[in-house]
Design a protein around this motif. Structure first.
Motif, mmCIF file in Angstrom:
data_model
loop_
_atom_site.group_PDB
_atom_site.id
_atom_site.type_symbol
_atom_site.label_atom_id
_atom_site.label_comp_id
_atom_site.label_asym_id
_atom_site.label_seq_id
_atom_site.Cartn_x
_atom_site.Cartn_y
_atom_site.Cartn_z
ATOM 1 N N LEU A 182 -3.747 3.084 5.130
ATOM 2 C CA LEU A 182 -3.367 2.568 3.975
ATOM 3 C C LEU A 182 -4.109 2.026 2.962
ATOM 4 O O LEU A 182 -3.940 1.374 1.820
ATOM 5 C CB LEU A 182 -2.222 1.551 4.141
ATOM 6 C CG LEU A 182 -1.132 1.887 5.203
ATOM 7 C CD1 LEU A 182 0.019 0.686 5.629
ATOM 8 C CD2 LEU A 182 -0.113 2.917 4.355
ATOM 9 N N LEU A 196 -7.090 -1.757 6.648
ATOM 10 C CA LEU A 196 -6.107 -1.135 6.044
ATOM 11 C C LEU A 196 -6.629 0.513 5.846
ATOM 12 O O LEU A 196 -5.673 1.490 6.197
ATOM 13 C CB LEU A 196 -5.875 -1.644 4.345
ATOM 14 C CG LEU A 196 -5.077 -2.690 4.292
ATOM 15 C CD1 LEU A 196 -5.014 -3.240 2.918
ATOM 16 C CD2 LEU A 196 -3.592 -2.596 4.689
ATOM 17 N N SER A 218 0.978 -1.239 0.013
ATOM 18 C CA SER A 218 -0.059 0.149 0.086
ATOM 19 C C SER A 218 0.861 1.252 0.019
ATOM 20 O O SER A 218 0.468 2.376 -0.547
ATOM 21 C CB SER A 218 -0.873 0.072 1.132
ATOM 22 O OG SER A 218 -1.648 -1.189 1.217
ATOM 23 N N PRO A 226 -3.058 3.621 -3.153
ATOM 24 C CA PRO A 226 -4.106 2.645 -3.078
ATOM 25 C C PRO A 226 -5.519 3.288 -3.445
ATOM 26 O O PRO A 226 -6.260 3.981 -3.132
ATOM 27 C CB PRO A 226 -4.450 2.503 -1.497
ATOM 28 C CG PRO A 226 -3.187 3.052 -0.762
ATOM 29 C CD PRO A 226 -2.691 4.112 -1.674
ATOM 30 N N GLU A 266 -9.897 -4.737 4.078
ATOM 31 C CA GLU A 266 -9.879 -3.505 3.437
ATOM 32 C C GLU A 266 -10.196 -2.435 4.513
ATOM 33 O O GLU A 266 -9.603 -1.334 4.623
ATOM 34 C CB GLU A 266 -10.982 -3.316 2.545
ATOM 35 C CG GLU A 266 -10.840 -2.224 1.405
ATOM 36 C CD GLU A 266 -11.982 -1.250 1.575
ATOM 37 O OE1 GLU A 266 -11.519 0.096 2.006
ATOM 38 O OE2 GLU A 266 -13.145 -1.514 1.575
ATOM 39 N N LEU A 302 -5.840 -1.518 -4.689
ATOM 40 C CA LEU A 302 -5.826 -2.062 -3.421
ATOM 41 C C LEU A 302 -6.486 -3.446 -3.553
ATOM 42 O O LEU A 302 -5.950 -4.692 -2.842
ATOM 43 C CB LEU A 302 -7.000 -1.549 -2.533
ATOM 44 C CG LEU A 302 -6.972 -1.624 -0.952
ATOM 45 C CD1 LEU A 302 -5.867 -1.359 -0.427
ATOM 46 C CD2 LEU A 302 -8.055 -0.867 -0.237
#
Lengths: 329, 323, 576, 339, 307
Positions: free
Chosen positions: E250, E245, E162, E167, E242, E172
Motif C-alpha cells: 500500500l 506500507l 492508501s 499512493p 513507509e 503517501l
C-alpha cells in the motif's frame, strides 16, 4: 569541654564541571558537641549543604578530596560503604529543605517512617510501624495511627516536615542534620517546626546541625554558629557574640543589609554590593574581597586562614585579624 | 467514585468511537466504487443478482443509513456478519483474538522483562560503556524494519537451520498444522514473531525507562532514602524503580491498542492468524462489517488502554485521585 | 485406479465458464500469489512427464495413515458449495464434496457421484443421471437424488431466491426443472441447448438435505453448516476451521470410492509465495503452488518434486475501444492495436518476468484447449520496424518530443493494473519502455483490485488495462469478446463489438459437435488475431511443489485446485 | 479605539484621589473535575476585599502562601477578571475592561514577578525582553528604541552592553533587575511587586529593595508590594494589609501594626517571624499557631481565622467580622481584637 | 511618565555590576549547538542525513554522471547482474541499475519522510498551540478531534487511506501526516500548557501583548526544541512506516523506486540475488539509525540533564 561528637577536619569536597573543578567545600573544620545545636549560615552555593552531605558521604557526584570526618572516634571518610550505611539514618539523621519532594510519593508515610527501624534494627513491619506511629505522634501529628496510612501528598508542608523529622528520629540518632528545614514553609509553620526542633533537642538530647540562610532562625535556635562564604568558613563563634560583634566583613554587612521587623525608623538598607562569587572562577585571595568595604591590598592576594579574633570568635579576615574594628555608616 | 469516574470516561469516549468508526466507514465507502464485497468477478452473476447482494449487504443505501443501522446493531450486541464469508464478525474476532493476545502479550511481557533491567542498568551506569552499548543496540533496534527482520529470522532460523539438519523453528502460523497446539508447539511457533515484536518494544521501553530512571534518581526522595542508610540496591529497585515504573505503566497502557494493531506487520510476515492480519485482509476486500467490527473493537481497546493506564497510574501513584 | 479407467471415455464437449482469474489472492497484495493460480503452458503433457514430479498412484506400495499439509495464500470463505465463488473455498470444498461429475486433468468429464456420464436427450435439452448405488454421507445417511435436487434447488428454485448463490444467474436461466423419479435417478431439463452446461454445472458438491432441508432460504446463507459442514460426501470430512490459519479434514470412511489412504488433509493459509517456498523446504507444508520467481529456489530442494503444467489462463491487455471515452479514438485503428503488439518483445517478457514459465500467445484460446489454433491468420511477433511502419502508415508521426501524434492528438495513455501483482507490475514497466521506444507515451498506474474491477465492468473510463483471465475446459470466450457482455456488469470492458465475432461465438455455443465447433473457434481465432482488440500476451503455467514423501497426486491443467479426482488416492511414504 | 497615548481617562481625577480603589473584590476559580470538566466547586482565592491605594504610596500585602495575595495583585492590574466587585483605577472602573481599552491600560500599570528565572523568556535576549513593551505599545523604533532600552538597563543598574545577552547568563539579582526594567518600559504609574525578592540571595535582597525605593521616589510610582516576609514589607511599605484566606484581616501603618496589632492573626504572624538578634530572640514570647491554613475551597464559616485562633469563640463561627477602624487608618476584622 | 530624559538623569549606584563581560552572547540555541557539536556521533549522523538528502536532490546529476542509467531503464537481457563492472551495485529482475534506483529511491523515501514531517509539524503545531493557548471548549473540541484521530490504530488508517488515495509520494506523505499531526498536536499542547504556566507569559500579558505575539514570540520558540527533536526522530519513524506500507503493498507503487518497495520487491529473490535485498535494507537501516541518533543527540543537546 566535652569530647566532640563529630569533628570535621579540613574537609575538601570538589565537583567536576565542564569548566573545571569546583571547590564546593574548601577546607572546612568544625566540631559538634553532644546535645548542642550548631548553626551553619550562608547564601546559596556557599557550601553549607555540601558540607552536610559530605559528612553523610552523600555528596555524589561530588568527591571528598581530603579531610576527615571523625564521628565517635571513627573517620567516616575512610569507612566502607557498608559501615556508612550503618551510620546513616541510625547514628546521623538528616532532613532536607523541601518536604514536598523529600518523601517518596508512592509509599505510605508510616511505612517510610518505619523504614529505618526495619533497616537498622531488623524489626518486623508491625513492630516498626507501631514505633513509627508513636514517633509521628511525638512530633505533633494528630491522629498518627490513621495518618500513618496516608501518602505524603495528603499532608501539608509543615506536617510533611514533621514526618521527615519523625523519620530521622525513629532510631534515636545522636546527630540530626537539618538542611534548610523551614525554607519552603510559611512563617507560622516555620515557627511550629523550629519549636519542634528545639523540643526534640531537649527531649532526645540530639545534637543538631541547623543549616539555614536565615539569620533570624539561627539567632533563636543556636548557641554557636558558623558563617560560610564561597566554600569556606569565614566566621565562627557563639551566636550572641557573632551577632553583637561580627568579626568578618561579610557577617557584618549581611546583618546590616536585612530589614528587621523591630526596626523603629525607616532607614535605607545597606546592601552588599556586587554578586555572590562564581565558584568556578573565584577571585584570588579572600573570596569576599570584591564586595568588601574594608578590603586592603593583601585581601586580593592571600587567602586568610580562620583564626581566633577576640575572645570567642574565629574569623578569616586579614582586616579583623589585624585588629581593625568593623564600623561603617 | 472510581465507578463514577470510569462511567464518565466511558461516556466521553462515545464521541471518539463514533468518530473513528465513521471515518473508517467513509474511507471504505469512498473507495469501493461499484465493487460489491464478497463477490469475485463471476460472469454467472447477473446484474440483478449483484443488485440483490448489494441490497442484502445494505450497500444500496447511503453510507450514513448503513452506519446508523450498524450502530443500532452494535448497541444490541450484534456486530453483523462478514460480507465476505457470512460468518459473524464476532466469531472472527473471537477466533483471532486469542492468537493476537498470545503474540502481543508475550512480546509485551518480554519487552517489559528485558527493558526494565536494561533501562535501569543504563541509568545507573549512564555514560559507561555498557550504557553506550545498550543505547546503540536499542537505537538500532528501531531502525530495522520489522518485516525485514522477520524475513531474515525466518531465513536463518527456519530455512537455513533446517537445511543443515539442525533444530529449526517454524516460520508461520500459531501452531503446527498437524497435531499442533500443545504448549511446546505453540511456544516454538511463538519464538520468531515474538522476538521481532518484542525487539521493538524492548528498544523503545528501555530508552524510556532509562530516562525515567535518570529523572527519578535525581529526585530529593532518593537522597532521603540514601540518608536513611539503605543499600544502593534497595534505593534503586525499591524507591527508584517504583517511581520510574509509573510512566512505563502509562506507556504500556497506551500500547494496549497495539495488542490489536501493533503486531499487524509481524502477523502478516509470519502468517499469524491474528486480528491485525484479519483487518488488513478484510480492508482490502471491503468487508465493511468485519473492518468496522475490528475498528470498533480496536478503538475500545485504545480507550480501555488509556483508561487502564490512568487507573493503574492511580494505583501506582497515590497522588492521583479520581474525581 | 478405478477413477482413471472410468475417465477414459470420450468425455463430453462440456464447457465450463469459470472466471476466477482475479482470484482472491489478488486482493492480498502479497502477490507472488497472483501468479500461482493463473497459469498456462504450452505442451503440458511433455512438461508433466519431464518434471516427473507427480507421482502416479502405485496401489501396491500405498500405505494407510498419515497426513498431507497443503499450503495456499488465502483463507477460505465458505464450505457450502452453492455459496462459494472463490478458488480457496472451492479447493477445500472439492476435498470434502463430490458432485455428479468431475474433470480429468485434460478437462474431459468423468462420472463422480453419478455412475456414468448422463444420457442427453435427442433435443439436447434433458440430461438423465444415474447415481451410484449405496452412496452415503459421512454420517452414514444415504445420499439420494433428493439431495441432488435439493442442492440445485438452492440456486435455481424461486423458493430459495434469498440464497445468495453465485450460480443463480446461470442455473435459473438454464434449468427448467429437476425430477427425481427414483432415489438413484436425476433428470435435469434445461431451457435451451447450451453446450457448456455439464462442464459448468454438473460438478457442484452435493449437500445433505437432511441437514439443511429444514432451513429457510435466508437461514441457509448464515447456517453454521457453511463454516462447519458436519456432514460431507467427499474423500474427507470436516474437522475444524481455524480462521486465518488452517482447515483440518479427516478421512471419510463412507466415501463412495473407498476410504482415502490419508488420515488427515490440512489446508494451511500462508502469507505469501516466499513462505510457500520456505515451508516446502522445511517440510512444514507438503504441497503448495510455486511462484515462477521461486521456481529455481524450490527446484534445488531434494525433498520437493516439481510439477508444471499448462493452465487455461492468459494475461492480456485491453484497449479502450469505446470511441466516446477519452482514449477511445486512439485505438479505433487496427493498425495501432497491432503496432503496439508488434513492439512488445513478448518472449523476453516470458523469460524475464515469468522466468520462462509461460508461453507467448498467438491466440485467444489456450493451447491446452482442443479448440486451440496454433497458427492463426496473423501471427504477431516482435518486430519493432513493423510497429514503426504501421504507425507511420496510420498517420501517427513523431513530434519534436519523440511522441507520435495525429491531428494534434498525442499517442499517450495510461495503463492500469491491480497493485500487488508483481508480474503485472513488471509487465507494465516493460511495456512502457517498449512503447516509448516507438514513440508512444504510456504511463503505468497501479490501483487496488476492487477499483480495477469497477473500471473493467462498470465505470470503464480506463485507457488500457492489464489483467489475467482464467478459462474453464470449454473454449467459449464470449464473456470477454461478445458484444452482449459490453454492458454494465458484463466483462467485455474493452467495449469490443463486432458482428462477425458475435455470430461465431453464438453459433459455437449452440453447436454440440466438437469438430464443427472447433472450426468455428478457428475462424474466431483468425479474426481476433487480425483485429487484436485486447491482445493476449502470454499463457501461464501452473507450478506445484510436492514433497517427495507424498504419492498419488496428479496435478494437471484442470486438476489443479478444485477438481482433483485423485484426492482419496494420495498417500505418504512415511505414514506420518 | 483609544491610541496608546490617549488614556481611557475621562473623569476628573487628581493625584489627591486614591490611585486604586478596590471594593468587595472577589476572584473565584472554578474547580473542575472529570473529563467533562464540570465545575464542582470554587477556590475562594479572593473573597470580598476592600483596599485603597493612594498615589505615590506603597501598600504592603502580607499573608501566608495560598491566602490570595498574588491573586489580588493580579486582579488589581486586571491580569485576572474579577468574579465580583469593583476596581477603580484613576477614577475609572476597570473591573471588566477588555480588548484595546485593556491593552491601553497596560501602559499605566506593570508587574514585577517573584521568580526571576521563570518570569523571563529564556529564548529572548535582554534587549528583546525590555524592548517588548516598547514594541507592543509602539513607543519607539530603531535607534530611539535602542537608546531607550539601554537607558532602562542603566536605570536598574545593569550594564547597557548586556542587551544581547540571554537571561540565563545572569544571576538572580540581575535577572530581577531585568524584570524591573521591563516593568518600567511601559512608563507605568502603578506597579504590583509580587514577592520580588523572596527568591533572591540574602545579600542581594537589599539591593533590590533599595532599587525599588529609589525608583519609586524618582518616578513617583505607586506600589502594591506583595510578600510573605513581614519584615521586608514593614521596611518598604507605608501601610500594610494582612490577608488570610482571601480576606483582609488587618490594615495599618507598619510600625503601628508591629507595635500594636489588633488582630490575633497579625499578632501571631509577627511573633513567628524570627529576628536576627539572639538577645531579642531569647526574650521573645511566642504565640505558635496550631494547625494549617484551612482550604480555600470550603473556607470556614464566619471568621476565616477562627479555626486556628487562640481567641476564637462561638460567635466567630456565625458571623463574618467586618473591617473596623481603630483610628489612624488602622482597621481590623475581629470581634475580639487585642488591645 | 518616565521619559527618556528623566531616565538619563538618574544615576544609580551599583550600575557597574557586570558579569565576565568578554564572553560572547550565549543564546540557548548557541549553547545547544555547542553541545551538539561536541557529540561527534550525533554530528556524523546529522551529516549523513544531509548527504543523503543532497544525493536525493541531485539524483538526476548522479544518474547522468555516475551511473549512466535512468532508474526506469529496463534491460531484459541483463537481469540479476551481480554487483560489478556493468552495474556498480548490480541490477534487478528487469535489468534496472540498483545504484541508480537507490539514488532515485532516496528522493522518494526522504521526500516522503520530510514532507510528512513538515505537514505534521505545521498542522500539529498550529492545532496544539491554539488548543493549549486558548483552552476551554476550544481545547476540548480540538483535543477530542485529536483523540479520535489517534484512537484509530494508525496502521488501519494508513491501510484504508492508501486504498482510497492512490499512493504517490505526496499522497503517501499526507496519509502518514494525517495521523502524525495528532501526535504533534498533543506534544505541542502539552508543552504549551507547561510553558503557559511560567511567569514570563503572564509578564508578557501584563505589558499588553496580543495573543499572536505571545504565541509567535514566546510560546513557539519555547516549543521549538521539542519540535526539532520530534522532527528528527520522525524522519526515521516515517521511513519505517513507509517501508511497512510498501511491504503491505500500500506504499509507493512500482515502477517508482523507493527503498521500501525495492526491499519488498527483492524479498522473492533472496536466494539468488542477495544484493537486491542487501542494499535497500542497508540504506533504510542506516538512514533510520542516523535519524534516531541525530534526534537523540539533539535532545541531549537541548536538554543535557537526561543524557
Amino acid at each position: 569541654m566535652t569530647q566532640p561528637l563529630l569533628e570535621v577536619q579540613d574537609l575538601h569536597t570538589v565537583f567536576s564541571t565542564k569548566e573545571g573543578w569546583v571547590k564546593a567545600v574548601d577546607g572546612v573544620s568544625f566540631e559538634l558537641h553532644p546535645g548542642e545545636t550548631l548553626g551553619i549560615v550562608g547564601e546559596s552555593g556557599c557550601g553549607k549543604s555540601v558540607t552536610a552531605l559530605s559528612i553523610m558521604r552523600l555528596q555524589r557526584p561530588g568527591l571528598i578530596k581530603s579531610g576527615h570526618v571523625m564521628f565517635k572516634g571513627d573517620d567516616l571518610t575512610k569507612a566502607t560503604e557498608d559501615e556508612m550505611r550503618d551510620v546513616r539514618g541510625k547514628e546521623i539523621a538528616m532532613i532536607f529543605q523541601d518536604p514536598m519532594t523529600s518523601l517518596n510519593p508512592v509509599f505510605r508515610t508510616g511505612w517510610q517512617v518505619a523504614e529505618p527501624l526495619r533497616l537498622h534494627h531488623g524489626w518486623n513491619a508491625k513492630k516498626s510501624l507501631t514505633s513509627a506511629i508513636n514517633m509521628l505522634g511525638r512530633v505533633g501529628i494528630p491522629s498518627a495511627t490513621e495518618r500513618a496510612e496516608d501518602y505524603p501528598h495528603q499532608f501539608s508542608g509543615g506536617m510533611r516536615q514533621r514526618v521527615m523529622i519523625a523519620m530521622g528520629l525513629t532510631t534515636t540518632p545522636e546527630v540530626l542534620i537539618a538542611d534548610e528545614p523551614t525554607t519552603a514553609l510559611d512563617v507560622t509553620i516555620q515557627a511550629q517546626i523550629l519549636d519542634l526542633l528545639r523540643h526534640v533537642n531537649q527531649e532526645f538530647g540530639t545534637a543538631t546541625i541547623l543549616i539555614t540562610h536565615n539569620l533570624g532562625v539561627v539567632a533563636g535556635m543556636c548557641k554557636r554558629i558558623i558563617v560560610m562564604y564561597a566554600g569556606r568558613i569565614v566566621e565562627a563563634g557563639p551566636t550572641a557574640d557573632v551577632f553583637a560583634h561580627p568579626k568578618h566583613p561579610y557577617t557584618w554587612a549581611l546583618l546590616r543589609s536585612i530589614p528587621r521587623l523591630d526596626a523603629e525608623r525607616h532607614e535605607p538598607l545597606k546592601p552588599i554590593e556586587g554578586l555572590p562569587p562564581n565558584l568556578v572562577d573565584l577571585p584570588g585571595g579572600c573570596a569576599f574581597h570584591p564586595r568588601c568595604a574594608f578590603k586592603i591590598e593583601k585581601c586580593s592576594r592571600d587567602v586568610p586562614a580562620l583564626q581566633r579574633v577576640g575572645d570567642t570568635q574565629l574569623s578569616a579576615c586579614w582586616v579583623t585579624q589585624a585588629g581593625t574594628e568593623l564600623k561603617g555608616a | 467514585m472510581l465507578a463514577k469516574y470510569v462511567a464518565r470516561r466511558f461516556f466521553a469516549s462515545i464521541v471518539v468511537v463514533l468518530g473513528v468508526t465513521l471515518i473508517t466507514l467513509v474511507l471504505m465507502d469512498r473507495t469501493r466504487g461499484t465493487y460489491v464485497p464478497g463477490i469475485d468477478l463471476n460472469p454467472a452473476l447477473r446484474p440483478e443478482d449483484i443488485a440483490r447482494l448489494r441490497a442484502d449487504l445494505g450497500l444500496d443505501r447511503p453510507f450514513y443509513i448503513w452506519y446508523i443501522t450498524w450502530i443500532w446493531g452494535v448497541l444490541h450486541g450484534d456486530f453483523g456478519r462478514s460480507m465476505i464469508d457470512g460468518s459473524t464478525v464476532m466469531s472472527h474476532i473471537l477466533d483471532r483474538l486469542p492468537n493476537t493476545l498470545e503474540l502481543t502479550g508475550t512480546a509485551i511481557l518480554i519487552g517489559v522483562l528485558i527493558s526494565i533491567p536494561v533501562g535501569v542498568i543504563g541509568a545507573l551506569r549512564h555514560g559507561s560503556k555498557t550504557d553506550h552499548t545498550m543505547t546503540v543496540v536499542s537505537v538500532a533496534g528501531f531502525a530495522v524494519p520489522q518485516f525485514w527482520m522477520g524475513l531474515i529470522l525466518i531465513l536463518i532460523f527456519s530455512v537455513t537451520l533446517e537445511q543443515h539438519g539442525l533444530p529449526w523453528l517454524p516460520s508461520s502460523g500459531a501452531y503446527s498444522a498437524v497435531n499442533g497446539g500443545d504448549f511446546i508447539d505453540r511456544v516454538e511457533h511463538l519464538i520468531l514473531p515474538a522476538t521481532v515484536l518484542s525487539f521493538f518494544y524492548t528498544s523503545t521501553w528501555s530508552r524510556f525507562i532509562r530516562s525515567s530512571m535518570l529523572e527519578v534518581l535525581s529526585q530529593d526522595y532518593i537522597r532521603t532514602a540514601r540518608a536513611k542508610g539503605m543499600s544502593e540496591r534497595r534505593v534503586v529497585y525499591l524507591h527508584g524503580l517504583r517511581n520510574a515504573l509509573i510512566p512505563l505503566v502509562t506507556l504500556i497502557g497506551l500500547e494496549l491498542p497495539g495488542l490489536v494493531s501493533g503486531g499487524l506487520v509481524v502477523e502478516v510476515v509470519f502468517g499469524w492468524p491474528g486480528i491485525g492480519k484479519l483487518a488488513f485482509e478484510r480492508a482490502l476486500q471491503y468487508d465493511y462489517t468485519t473492518v468496522m467490527g475490528v475498528t470498533f473493537f480496536a478503538t475500545m481497546l485504545v480507550i480501555a488502554g488509556n483508561l487502564l493506564a490512568d487507573l493503574l497510574y492511580g494505583v501506582l501513584d497515590p497522588r492521583i485521585r479520581f474525581a | 485406479m478405478s477413477r482413471d479407467e472410468v475417465a477414459d471415455d470420450k468425455g463430453f464437449e462440456q464447457f465450463e465458464k469459470f472466471l476466477e482469474a482475479w482470484s482472491r489472492r489478488d486482493f492480498l497484495k502479497r502477490a507472488g500469489a497472483a501468479g500461482a493460480y493463473m497459469a498456462f503452458l504450452g505442451g503440458a503433457v511433455e512438461f508433466l512427464d519431464a518434471c516427473a514430479g507427480t507421482n502416479n498412484p502405485t496401489t501396491s506400495a500405498a500405505k494407510k495413515g498419515g497426513h498431507v499439509v497443503e499450503g495456499n495464500f488465502s483463507d477460505i470463505r465458505t464450505l457450502n458449495s452453492m455459496l462459494s465463488s472463490d478458488t480457496a473455498s472451492n479447493q477445500v470444498i472439492g476435498l470434502m464434496f463430490d458432485g455428479l461429475l468431475n474433470y480429468k486433468k485434460n478437462g474431459d468429464l468423468i462420472p463422480a457421484l453419478a455412475a456414468e456420464l448422463p444420457k442427453t436427450s435427442a433435443d439436447g435439452l434433458t440430461y438423465t443421471f444415474k447415481l451410484r448405488p449405496n452412496l452415503k454421507f459421512s454420517d452414514g445417511q444415504p445420499l439420494t437424488s433428493d439431495d441432488v435436487k435439493f442442492t440445485y434447488q438452492l440456486a435455481y428454485d424461486p423458493q430459495y431466491a434469498d440464497v445468495s448463490s453465485p450460480r443463480r444467474g446461470d442455473l435459473s436461466k438454464y434449468i427448467k426443472s429437476i425430477d427425481t423419479p427414483d432415489p438413484l435417478t436425476v433428470v435435469i431439463t434445461t431451457t435451451q441447448v447450451f453446450a457448456p452446461f455439464l462442464a459448468s454445472h454438473a460438478l457442484y458438491g452435493i449437500l445433505p438435505k437432511h441437514v439443511l432441508g429444514s432451513l429457510s432460504a435466508k437461514d441457509i446463507n448464515t447456517a453454521p453448516y457453511n463454516t462447519a459442514p458436519t456432514v460431507t460426501n467427499g474423500a474427507f470430512k470436516f474437522v475444524s476451521w481455524e480462521k486465518g490459519q488452517q482447515v483440518t479434514m479427516a478421512r471419510n470412511d463412507n466415501y463412495w470410492a473407498g476410504p482415502a489412504y490419508l488420515d488427515q488433509w490440512i489446508y494451511k493459509v500462508l502469507p505469501d509465495s516466499v513462505a510457500v517456498t520456505n515451508q516446502l523446504k522445511t517440510g512444514e507444508i507438503d504441497i503448495g503452488p510455486v511462484d515462477p520467481g521461486q521456481f529455481d529456489a524450490v527446484k534445488t530442494v531434494s525433498t520437493v518434486a516439481m510439477s508444471e503444467f499448462g493452465v487455461p489462463t492468459f494475461t492480456f491487455y485491453a484497449y479502450q475501444l469505446d470511441p466516446g471515452k477519452p482514449a477511445g479514438p486512439l485505438f479505433q485503428d487496427k493498425a495501432v492495436r497491432q503496432a503496439l503488439l508488434y513492439a512488445l518483445d513478448r518472449q523476453s517478457i516470458v523469460t524475464a518476468v515469468y522466468f520462462g514459465h509461460g508461453q507467448v500467445a498467438n491466440s485467444v484460446e489456450p493451447p491446452i484447449s482442443w479448440a486451440y489454433k496454433d497458427k492463426p491468420q496473423v501471427v504477431v511477433g516482435f518486430d519493432k520496424a513493423k510497429a514503426q511502419s504501421l504507425l507511420d502508415g496510420a498517420g501517427w508521426t513523431k513530434g519534436a518530443d519523440g511522441i507520435r501524434a495525429k491531428n494534434g492528438t498525442k499517442l499517450k495513455f495510461t495503463m492500469i493494473t491491480n497493485a500487488g501483482n508483481k508480474q503485472r507490475e513488471s509487465m507494465l514497466t516493460v511495456m512502457q519502455q517498449a512503447w516509448h521506444d516507438i514513440g508512444v507515451d504510456a504511463t503505468p498506474s497501479l490501483i487496488q483490485f476492487p477499483q480495477l474491477v469497477s473500471q473493467i465492468v462498470s465505470i470503464r473510463t480506463f485507457d488500457m488495462f492489464l489483467v489475467g483471465f482464467n478459462w474453464a475446459a470449454d473454449p467459449d470466450v464470449s464473456p470477454l469478446y461478445h458484444s452482449r457482455n459490453a454492458v454494465p456488469g458484463g466483462f467485455n470492458g474493452a467495449d469490443f463489438k463486432n458482428d462477425q465475432a458475435d455470430g461465431l461465438l453464438d453459433q459455437a455455443l449452440n453447436t454440440l459437435d466438437r469438430t464443427k465447433r472447433k472450426q468455428l473457434y478457428g475462424q474466431f481465432q483468425d479474426l481476433m488475431s487480425d483485429l487484436q482488440p485486447s491482445p493476449v500476451i502470454l499463457f501461464n503455467t501452473g507450478i506445484y511443489g510436492v514433497n517427495t514423501r507424498v504419492q498419488g497426486t496428479d496435478f494437471g491443467p484442470f486438476n489443479q485446485f478444485t477438481q482433483r479426482p485423485w484426492n482419496h488416492g494420495v498417500w505418504v511414504t512415511d505414514g506420518k | 479605539m483609544p491610541s496608546a497615548t490617549v488614556k481611557p481617562l475621562t473623569r476628573a481625577w487628581t493625584t489627591a484621589d486614591p490611585l486604586v480603589e478596590v471594593s468587595d473584590l472577589k476572584v473565584w476559580f472554578s474547580v473542575s473535575s472529570g473529563v467533562l470538566q464540570r465545575t464542582v466547586g470554587h477556590v475562594h482565592a479572593v473573597d470580598g476585599v476592600d483596599l485603597e491605594i493612594k498615589t505615590g504610596e506603597t501598600v504592603g500585602l502580607v499573608g501566608e502562601s495560598g491566602c490570595g495575595k498574588s491573586t489580588l495583585g493580579r486582579a488589581v492590574i486586571r491580569l485576572l477578571e474579577p468574579t465580583e466587585g469593583k476596581i477603580i483605577f484613576k477614577g475609572d472602573d476597570i473591573s471588566h475592561l477588555r480588548g484595546e481599552r485593556l491593552r491601553a491600560l497596560r501602559r499605566d500599570m506593570a508587574m514585577i514577578f517573584q521568580d526571576p528565572y521563570a518570569s523571563l523568556d529564556p529564548r529572548q535576549t535582554v534587549g528583546d525582553i525590555v524592548g517588548e513593551p516598547i514594541d507592543v505599545h509602539h513607543l519607539a523604533k530603531g535607534k530611539e528604541r535602542q537608546d531607550r532600552i539601554q537607558e532602562l538597563l542603566r536605570v536598574v543598574g545593569l550594564n547597557p552592553r548586556f542587551v544581547d545577552r540571554y537571561p540565563h547568563e545572569f544571576s538572580g539579582g540581575q535577572r530581577q533587575r531585568i524584570g524591573i526594567a521591563r516593568a518600567l518600559a511601559v512608563e507605568p504609574s502603578f506597579i504590583v511587586c509580587d514577592e520580588p525578592i523572596s527568591a533572591l540571595d540574602v545579600s542581594i535582597q537589599a539591593q533590590i529593595i533599595n532599587l525599588l525605593e529609589r525608583l519609586q521616589s524618582k518616578f513617583n510610582l505607586t506600589y502594591l508590594f506583595i510578600a510573605h516576609d513581614l519584615s521586608v514589607v514593614k521596611h518598604i511599605s507605608n501601610r500594610i494589609a494582612v490577608m488570610y484566606l482571601g480576606k483582609i484581616m488587618e490594615v495599618a501603618g507598619g510600625s503601628q501594626l508591629y507595635r500594636r496589632p489588633r488582630h490575633p492573626y497579625t499578632a501571631s504572624l509577627l511573633s513567628a517571624i524570627p529576628i536576627p538578634d539572639p538577645v531579642i530572640e531569647l526574650r521573645r514570647e511566642r504565640t505558635i499557631l496550631q494547625g494549617d491554613v484551612a482550604s480555600p475551597i470550603n473556607p470556614p464559616s464566619g471568621c476565616r481565622f477562627r479555626t486556628r485562633c487562640p481567641r476564637a469563640r462561638e460567635h466567630c463561627a456565625e458571623e463574618v467580622p467586618a473591617l473596623e477602624s481603630f483610628g489612624d487608618e488602622h482597621k481590623a476584622a475581629c470581634f475580639y481584637p487585642l488591645d | 511618565m518616565i521619559g527618556p530624559s528623566r531616565v538619563a538623569e538618574l544615576d544609580m549606584p551599583g550600575a557597574a555590576i557586570e558579569g565576565s563581560s568578554t564572553r560572547p552572547a550565549q543564546s540557548y540555541w548557541n549553547e545547544s549547538w555547542e553541545r551538539l557539536r561536541a557529540n561527534r556521533i550525533g554530528i556524523m549522523a546529522g551529516a549523513l542525513i544531509v548527504v543523503f538528502a543532497l544525493i536525493a536532490v541531485l539524483a538526476p546529476v548522479f544518474s547522468a554522471v555516475l551511473t549512466h542509467y535512468e532508474p526506469q531503464t529496463i534491460d531484459l537481457s541483463k537481469t540479476f547482474s551481480p554487483p560489478g563492472s556493468g552495474h556498480l551495485l548490480g541490477s534487478d529482475e528487469l535489468g534496472r541499475d540498483t545504484l541508480t534506483r537507490l539514488i532515485w529511491g532516496a528522493r522518494v523515501t526522504l521526500g516522503v519522510a520530510l514532507l510528512t514531517v513538515a505537514v505534521s509539524l505545521t498542522v500539529g503545531t498550529a492545532v496544539g498551540m491554539m488548543a493549549g493557548y486558548y483552552g476551554g471548549w476550544f481545547d476540548d473540541v480540538l483535543m477530542r478531534l485529536v483523540d479520535t484521530v489517534l484512537a484509530i490504530p494508525a496502521i488501519f488508517l494508513f491501510i484504508l487511506m492508501s486504498i482510497l488515495f492512490k499512493p504517490t509520494p505526496v499522497s503517501l506523505a499526507l496519509i502518514i501526516a494525517s495521523v502524525g499531526w495528532g501526535q504533534v498536536a498533543r506534544l505541542v499542547r502539552g508543552e504549551v500548557l507547561s510553558v503557559k504556566q511560567r511567569d514570563f507569559i503572564l509578564a508578557t500579558r501584563s505589558i499588553g501583548a496580543r495573543h499572536l505575539r505571545l504565541m509567535a514570540r514566546h510560546l513557539l520558540p519555547n516549543v521549538l526544541p521539542v519540535l526539532i527533536v520530534a522532527a528528527s526522530l520522525g524522519v526515521g519513524q516515517i521511513i519505517l512506516i513507509e517501508a511497512a506500507l510498501d511491504f503491505l503493498g500500500l506504499g509507493i507503487q512500482p515502477p517508482t523506486a523507493s527503498w521500501g518497495n525495492m526491499l519488498t520487491n527483492a524479498e522473492s529473490y533472496f536466494f539468488h540475488s542477495v544484493w537486491l535485498v542487501y542494499f535497500p535494507g542497508v540504506m533504510i537501516f542506516v538512514t533510520v539509525l542516523a535519524s534516531n541518533v541525530f534526534g537523540n543527540a539533539i535532545r541531549d543537546a537541548f536538554d543535557p540533564r537526561l543524557k
